[in-house]
Enzyme design. Structure first.
Site, mmCIF file in Angstrom:
data_model
loop_
_atom_site.group_PDB
_atom_site.id
_atom_site.type_symbol
_atom_site.label_atom_id
_atom_site.label_comp_id
_atom_site.label_asym_id
_atom_site.label_seq_id
_atom_site.Cartn_x
_atom_site.Cartn_y
_atom_site.Cartn_z
ATOM 1 N N LYS A 67 0.843 -1.191 0.000
ATOM 2 C CA LYS A 67 0.000 0.000 0.000
ATOM 3 C C LYS A 67 0.880 1.244 0.000
ATOM 4 C CE LYS A 67 -3.622 2.305 2.735
ATOM 5 N NZ LYS A 67 -4.474 2.228 3.948
ATOM 6 N N SER A 143 -9.129 2.950 3.047
ATOM 7 C CA SER A 143 -8.134 3.530 2.167
ATOM 8 C C SER A 143 -7.232 2.495 1.492
ATOM 9 C CB SER A 143 -7.262 4.512 2.954
ATOM 10 O OG SER A 143 -6.555 3.864 3.993
ATOM 11 N N SER A 167 -9.968 1.060 7.352
ATOM 12 C CA SER A 167 -9.336 1.036 6.035
ATOM 13 C C SER A 167 -8.781 -0.309 5.597
ATOM 14 C CB SER A 167 -8.222 2.085 5.968
ATOM 15 O OG SER A 167 -8.770 3.380 5.940
#
Length: 466
Positions: A67, A143, A167
């Protein structure tokens, strides 16, 4: 194959580490033009690193994606979803990335994330929207949306993620994956940070199997020198909990939110109800109910203030690092508004909000202390939503919808407890809906036992792999 199956195939000589990486690269090139999950590719460097991986590394040659928020890799661009960083190169490696490399994982690139991870959909202006593999018109969540879309589409079996208000669990829910938010302090954020969002944010993974999630957490778990705190010790490796008998557990469930300002989502409520029936059929004592503290109306205000204050500090730090303050015009409207709100908070306001959350944590934890083992709730407070549903410019609509969506996840970030989202339901349109199980602090072992029991009883479907 999941990541553990891939690692075994390499050990047994069924496939080479290079072939695994090349297959993942081919899958990224075939699928990502539609999905926009991978925003930075390092394919040539990854292939060049394979020969140096020790033969006894447990995940030798298994491809992984990082990520683009929190998981720092030396010498690679790191944008945190924003044009403000302008592709600044990172140094040094984060402790988690060091652990992944030592375990033999091959990092192929970085995945898309909303600017600074501050919302539940991955549609950053800097990199464009990530699309859901189940329906490209829909959001992959946020996210960790880029990571979730990549795993759901079969680009890799495992990708890193992080969770400051939902997230990991939210993108896992809408992409049909397993997503575990560990106990606060279980995985180090160092050396760049001691804690994220005043302790709300935790690193983790999204995967397609419970055993992959357990084994991946084992790789990166552990306190590092200088960390501000540690999580309660686990009885042993989480991988050993897969298949272990969880016993007869006392489980409460909430299909609708006890706070009156969260609209009911019928398909989400149905997912929880069916999951409760499944858990009862597995021999657990399941009954409606949960912590009374979840109904407290002041929680969103204090949680939001702390997040805004941390975001403002992050933006100020970026300005200091580049030698020029960040103008609010450089930020997406949502983040500009949050920074503006933080400027109206004093240091005393921040401490008072933190103290309120401290009390909330104790009031929440009392429910588990009274004899409950797990709490079953939605992973996402709304049904899967299309791209654009969280508008970039209409802040009133954006913030209101986000508040409803994170109503079940953000309290668990505030308490620091572990929680796992499991892909147990589909909408009438075939979109995934996850449910989350929440345990007492330090009890990831119990979550893995029950999650594996559920997975055996109702194997997870991954239609987006087609």
């Amino acid at each position: 194959m999941d990541a553990l199956a891939q690692a075994r195939a390499v050990r047994e000589g069924q496939v080479s580490a290079r072939e695994l990486a090349e297959a993942a690269i081919a899958r990224i090139e075939a699928r990502d033009g539609e999905l926009n999950a991978v925003i930075h590719r390092r394919f040539e460097r990854a292939l060049a690193e394979i020969d140096a991986i020790p033969a006894d590394a447990p995940f030798r040659g298994v491809p992984i994606l990082l990520k683009d928020l929190g998981w720092r890799q030396a010498g690679e661009p790191y944008s945190a979803g924003s044009s403000v960083r302008d592709g600044a190169v990172d140094a040094p490696d984060g402790y988690g990335v060091v652990s992944l490399r030592e375990a033999g994982f091959v990092v192929l690139g970085r995945t898309n994330t909303p600017e600074f991870g501050s919302t539940i959909t991955t549609e950053p202006l800097a990199f464009g929207p990530t699309r859901n593999p189940y329906d490209p018109a829909y959001s992959a969540g946020g996210s960790s949306g880029g990571s979730a879309a990549a795993v759901a589409a079969g680009m890799v079996a495992l990708a890193t993620a992080s969770d400051g208000g939902g997230s990991i669990r939210i993108p896992a829910s809408v992409c049909g994956l397993v997503g575990l938010k560990p106990t606060r302090g279980r995985v180090s954020l160092g050396p760049a940070m001691g804690e994220g969002w005043s302790g709300f944010s935790c690193p983790g993974f999204v995967s397609r199997s419970v055993r992959d999630t357990a084994a991946a957490i084992d790789v990166v778990a552990g306190m590092r020198p200088g960390d501000p705190y540690d999580a309660p010790a686990l009885p042993g490796p989480l991988a050993a909990e897969v298949g272990a008998d969880p016993g007869r557990l006392r489980i409460g469930f909430l299909a609708t939110h006890p706070r009156g300002d969260v609209p009911e989502a019928p398909e989400v409520a149905e997912a929880v109800t069916r999951a409760a029936e499944l858990l009862e059929s597995l021999g657990h004592d399941v009954a409606p109910g949960g912590p009374e503290a979840l109904a407290e109306p002041d929680f969103p205000r204090h949680f939001g203030a702390i997040v805004a204050n941390n975001l403002a500090a992050q933006v100020a730090g970026l300005g200091a690092a580049r030698g020029k303050p960040v103008d609010v015009e450089e930020l997406e409207p949502r983040n500009a508004a949050m920074v503006g709100a933080a400027q109206g908070h004093s240091a005393a306001d921040h401490i008072l909000a933190t103290q309120w959350i401290d009390g909330f944590r104790r009031r929440m934890s009392a429910w588990w202390g009274a004899g409950h083992d797990l709490l079953l709730m939605p992973s996402l407070g709304v049904a899967p939503f299309p791209l654009g549903w969280i508008p970039a410019t209409d802040l009133s609509v954006s913030l209101g919808r986000t508040a409803h969506a994170v109503a079940y996840t953000s309290p668990v970030n505030a308490t620091g407890q572990p929680a796992v989202s499991l892909p147990l339901h589909r909408t009438a349109a075939g979109l995934p809906v996850g449910v989350q199980l929440v345990a007492a602090a330090g009890r990831e072992d119990l979550l893995i036992r029950v999650a594996a029991q559920v997975e055996r009883a109702r194997p997870f479907e991954h239609a987006a792999l087609a």
